[in-house]
Every structure is written in structure tokens, then in C-alpha cells.
Design a protein around this motif. Structure first.
Motif, PDB file in Angstrom:
ATOM      1  N   VAL A 152       0.721  -1.200   0.032  1.00 44.27           N
ATOM      2  CA  VAL A 152       0.069  -0.003   0.003  1.00 44.27           C
ATOM      3  C   VAL A 152       0.935   1.109  -0.068  1.00 44.27           C
ATOM      4  CG1 VAL A 152      -1.823   1.338   1.322  1.00 44.27           C
ATOM      5  CG2 VAL A 152      -1.887  -1.084   1.166  1.00 44.27           C
ATOM      6  N   ALA A 153       2.060   1.129   0.774  1.00 45.43           N
ATOM      7  CA  ALA A 153       2.955   2.285   0.685  1.00 45.43           C
ATOM      8  C   ALA A 153       3.474   2.725  -0.583  1.00 45.43           C
ATOM      9  CB  ALA A 153       4.049   2.057   1.875  1.00 45.43           C
ATOM     10  N   GLY A 154       3.551   1.753  -1.704  1.00 45.21           N
ATOM     11  CA  GLY A 154       4.236   1.960  -2.836  1.00 45.21           C
ATOM     12  C   GLY A 154       5.807   1.339  -2.964  1.00 45.21           C
ATOM     13  N   VAL A 155       5.776   0.485  -1.933  1.00 42.37           N
ATOM     14  CA  VAL A 155       7.233  -0.249  -1.997  1.00 42.37           C
ATOM     15  C   VAL A 155       7.417  -0.998  -3.473  1.00 42.37           C
ATOM     16  CG1 VAL A 155       8.884  -2.080  -1.253  1.00 42.37           C
ATOM     17  CG2 VAL A 155       7.493  -0.528   0.238  1.00 42.37           C
ATOM     18  N   GLU A 156       8.409  -0.835  -4.054  1.00 45.44           N
ATOM     19  CA  GLU A 156       8.533  -1.164  -5.664  1.00 45.44           C
ATOM     20  C   GLU A 156       8.759  -2.921  -5.501  1.00 45.44           C
ATOM     21  OE1 GLU A 156      11.493   0.522  -7.950  1.00 45.44           O
ATOM     22  OE2 GLU A 156      10.562   2.715  -7.700  1.00 45.44           O
ATOM     23  N   SER A 157       9.892  -3.449  -4.504  1.00 45.52           N
ATOM     24  CA  SER A 157      10.166  -4.744  -4.581  1.00 45.52           C
ATOM     25  C   SER A 157      10.264  -5.031  -3.129  1.00 45.52           C
ATOM     26  CB  SER A 157      11.763  -4.769  -5.156  1.00 45.52           C
ATOM     27  OG  SER A 157      12.157  -5.961  -4.993  1.00 45.52           O
ATOM     28  N   VAL A 158       9.450  -6.260  -2.829  1.00 49.33           N
ATOM     29  CA  VAL A 158       9.246  -7.066  -1.636  1.00 49.33           C
ATOM     30  C   VAL A 158      10.059  -8.281  -1.589  1.00 49.33           C
ATOM     31  CG1 VAL A 158       7.961  -7.900   0.123  1.00 49.33           C
ATOM     32  CG2 VAL A 158       7.495  -5.793  -1.053  1.00 49.33           C
ATOM     33  N   ALA A 159      11.175  -8.540  -0.876  1.00 51.81           N
ATOM     34  CA  ALA A 159      11.663 -10.045  -0.937  1.00 51.81           C
ATOM     35  C   ALA A 159      11.267 -10.611   0.155  1.00 51.81           C
ATOM     36  CB  ALA A 159      13.102  -9.901  -1.086  1.00 51.81           C
ATOM     37  N   LEU A 160      11.183 -12.158   0.356  1.00 51.24           N
ATOM     38  CA  LEU A 160      10.610 -12.772   1.474  1.00 51.24           C
ATOM     39  C   LEU A 160      11.596 -13.730   1.932  1.00 51.24           C
ATOM     40  CD1 LEU A 160       7.139 -13.075   2.726  1.00 51.24           C
ATOM     41  CD2 LEU A 160       8.636 -15.247   2.685  1.00 51.24           C
TER      42      LEU A 160
END
Length: 451
Positions: A152-160
């Protein structure tokens, strides 16, 4: 099973009484763990994927060929997820997304003077790494709580990342993989705890000597997610290289209750947090001797019927848990404010009014129909909350956690000329004359009068 702490008769001296030192608290010495994890961080930083494979073999008893989880495994995990569980996760995501979108702030522009504005821009982090534990319990709900606000914040890339599991052929727990796929997170790694934090903070080449074009995992800007004390220590060490969400300790619940509370509900909620870990904290604060006794009876009845009896019993019997007896709800409020619980439930006749008077808590649950378990999964609130008394100065995870504020200053010539005298006066007062000269230089021969 659970000890009592009697603070009755001490309210008159509350101005000089340090309740924070008297309430139960789990021992949590992050500093002692720092030196133990430092070599692991350095090893992953220098040996990359080879170190990750070695730690998977040592810690998780699995031999990994690929650290990155293939897309096919994510898709399969979602296909095989129980339909009822999938529906529950989808509802959890929907509710948290609605709350997160309402929290999302907008840029603000202030016209300070004619021709001079300051704009606050809210800029999302470019890349975030989320760690999800897979040890005592596969915390798939934490995937939702960490990823949705970032999206929702607009983070482009999320790794888990999540610990490799021998039972699942070296992959993380399938429910964790399924929720990642449900959220569209397809960059997932089989890496646990300290090794995962190091991977996110420093990046990992595809092999020894690999150049940046062959990075297996690119460094992130921010690391989020729960974990054991070693994971927390690793986050402390990389703080500064990257941002971190918090230094989370053992989970905790405090319940402020009076005679109107249902002891069966109170006991069940204390048990629900004790289920997390042997060092989880469950604390009841009440002015009612009758309620305290009834809750003790309910604990004796309910605990043996739970699945994790030994874990729960150890947590409730530990120094971090207890029933705190107070003179009245006024003193009770002072105690829970000093405790600054991760989760605070209020079971009183005027619960909503009392909730409005609480200053320190990660999240407040009002009345008998708002248990912490609801917040853990489907309230729409976030369950990543400050622990160990940190709620007196810190907030839970939210959209704001993934944003940074940038001031944009835009003055024209006239606006600068109007304030130039003040700037140079302050520069001279601080013996930084070049600061003033940087303004004078813009006005040439007329600089002295800024005419």
C-alpha cells in the motif's frame, strides 16, 4: 500455575512508585546475543550463497541446491492450500488493506511566504526484505501483516525469506509460500534467522567471486519481520546499513479487568499468548480478588485441554507472567501504562472510556468481543507491535513504517531576499560565516542591504 503480585495499599505513593520495575517482564538481553551472531553476519557477507547453504545444513538439517524458491513451488503451495484457510487469509488481507489505505498520508505543501514553499513528500522505500520464522509455528499471518502495508505504501520490491524445512524438502513451510503467492510476492528465499537478515542487508552474490550482475539477492533498504533473540540481535547489528522495523522481544498480553469480566474469557486470552513461546508474557491487572481467584481456577481447567500444554504452562509459570492486584482501576491504569504492553485488553464496565485514557500500548482491545486473537488475524489492525515496554515510545508496523519524509524547499529570489538578513544573523551567531556568504553571494553588490 501463575504467581500473584500485590500492589494494593501502595497507590497513595504512586508518584514515587516505579510500576515498570514492579510488573512482570520477560528477560530479553539482546546485547548478550550480539557477539554470538556477529560471525554469522560476516560469514554470509563474505561467502554469500555458500554460507547460506552451510547454515541450512547446520541449523535446519537440509541440503540446499537453490536458496531461491522457484515460482512453481509458490504456485503449487497456493493450489494445495485448504480452501477455508485461503478464504480466511483473503479476508485478513482485505481488512488490513482497507485500514492501510486509510492510513496512507498525502504530500503536504506549505506556502511559508509568497514565493517560498516547503513541501513534505512521502517517499516509499525502494526495496524491503521480510523475514518470517518457521520454527515453533509457521507464522504465515505475519506475511500478510508485513507485506500488505509495504504494498500500500508503494514499495517497488518486496523479498521474503523463511527457514528451510526438512519436512518439505528444504522449502519454507507451504502456508508461508501460499500466502506469498496470494500477495504476488515471487522473490522468496529459503534462509533462516540471522542468515536471512545478513542476506537482505548486504546482498548475496550467486557464487564466490560473482560480480554485481550476478547477485542472487540484491540488498534491501529496510528489514522487517519477527524472529528469535538471535534474529533481533542481527537486526541491531545491521541497523544503519539498512533500516529495521523494531527489536521485537517475546510476545505479551496485559488485561485490565474488573468484576464485570468473564473469567473464562480472561483465562482463554492469557493462554492464547502463552501458546506462542515459553517466554511469552501473560499479565492480568485487576482490583478484584474474586476475579483473580476465578481466573486461576479457569487456568487450571483450560490449560490441560490445550494442544501445547507444556509450552503454555511454562510461560504462565514464568517470571514474565502474573496476576497483579491493585486498589482500583485508577491504579490499574497506571500499572498498564507503565507496563506498555504489546497487546492490552480492557474488560471493564466502562472499557471504551478507559481505553481512551491509555497512553502506552501497542494495540488496545476493547471489551469482551475484541480478543487479541482477532487482532492477530482478521481485525484489520496490524499484529506487528512494540514489545518489552517499547510501546511508550514506538508504534506498531503500518504504512508509515515503509515511508520516509523528504522536505522540498522552493524559494524564489524575492522570498530569499526577504529572509536573507535572518539567515546571515543566525549564521554569524553560530560562527559559520560562510553560510551567510552563501546567501550574500546571490545578491551581488547590493548584498549588504539585500535591496
Amino acid at each position: 500455575m501463575i504467581r500473584r503480585i500485590d500492589l494494593r495499599g501502595r497507590a497513595a505513593n504512586s508518584a514515587a512508585l516505579d510500576y515498570s520495575a514492579l510488573v512482570p517482564r520477560a528477560p530479553f538481553d539482546v546485547e548478550a546475543a550480539v557477539e554470538a551472531v556477529r560471525p554469522t553476519l560476516a560469514d554470509v557477507r563474505h561467502r554469500g550463497v555458500d554460507a547460506l547453504r552451510d547454515y541450512a545444513a547446520r541449523w535446519d538439517d537440509v541440503e540446499l541446491t537453490d536458496i531461491r524458491v522457484p515460482k512453481s513451488a509458490l504456485e503449487q503451495a497456493l493450489r494445495e492450500l485448504d480452501p477455508d484457510v485461503r478464504a480466511a487469509f483473503e479476508e485478513s488481507i482485505r481488512r488490513l488493506r482497507a485500514v492501510s489505505e486509510a492510513e496512507l498520508e498525502r504530500d503536504t505543501e506549505v506556502r511559508v511566504v509568497p514565493g517560498g514553499t516547503v513541501t513534505q513528500r512521502l517517499v516509499p522505500f525502494r526495496r524491503v526484505g521480510v523475514y518470517i520464522p518457521g520454527g515453533v509455528a509457521p507464522l504465515a499471518s505475519s506475511v500478510v501483516m508485513n507485506v500488505v502495508p509495504a504494498q500500500v505504501a508503494g514499495v517497488e520490491s518486496v523479498a521474503l525469506a523463511s527457514s528451510p524445512q526438512k519436512e518439505y524438502g528444504g522449502l519454507p513451510h507451504p502456508t508461508v509460500l501460499a500466502v506469498a503467492e496470494l500477495l504476488g510476492v515471487d522473490e522468496v528465499y529459503a534462509a533462516g534467522g540471522v542468515a536471512a537478515v545478513a542476506m537482505f542487508a548486504y546482498g548475496v552474490p550467486a557464487g564466490v567471486g560473482a560480480d554485481d550482475s550476478r547477485l542472487l539477492c540484491r540488498p534491501v533498504d529496510f528489514v522487517a519481520g519477527p524472529g528469535r533473540i538471535t534474529t533481533t540481535a542481527a537486526k541491531r547489528l545491521v541497523k544503519g546499513t539498512v533500516g529495521i522495523d523494531s527489536e521485537a522481544g517475546p510476545t505479551e498480553i496485559a488485561i485490565l479487568a474488573d468484576d464485570s469480566a468473564d473469567p473464562a474469557y480472561v483465562a482463554a486470552d492469557l493462554i492464547s499468548q502463552a501458546e506462542h513461546d515459553t517466554v511469552a508474557a501473560s499479565v492480568l491487572v485487576t482490583p478484584s480478588e474474586d476475579l483473580a481467584a476465578a481466573v486461576e481456577g479457569e487456568l487450571a481447567h483450560q490449560v490441560p485441554a490445550t494442544k501445547h500444554v507444556q509450552r503454555i504452562t511454562e510461560a504462565l509459570s514464568g517470571e514474565q507472567s502474573g496476576i497483579v492486584l491493585v486498589d482500583d482501576l485508577k491504579q490499574g491504569l497506571a500499572v498498564v501504562d507503565a507496563y506498555a504492553a504489546e497487546h492490552l485488553e480492557i474488560h471493564t464496565e466502562n472499557a471504551r472510556e478507559l481505553a481512551g485514557r491509555v497512553r502506552n500500548a501497542g494495540a488496545i482491545f476493547v471489551g469482551p468481543w475484541s480478543p487479541v486473537s482477532l487482532g492477530d488475524y482478521c481485525a484489520g489492525s496490524n499484529h506487528v507491535l512494540p514489545t518489552g515496554g517499547c510501546a511508550c515510545h514506538s508504534s506498531g508496523l503500518s504504512v508509515r513504517s515503509y515511508l520516509k519524509a523528504v522536505h522540498v524547499v522552493d524559494y524564489d529570489q524575492a522570498a530569499l531576499r526577504e529572509v536573507a538578513g535572518h539567515v546571515t544573523a543566525l549564521a554569524e551567531a553560530e560562527d559559520l560565516p560562510a553560510h551567510g556568504q552563501a546567501v550574500r553571494a546571490r545578491f551581488g553588490s547590493a548584498a549588504d542591504g539585500y535591496a
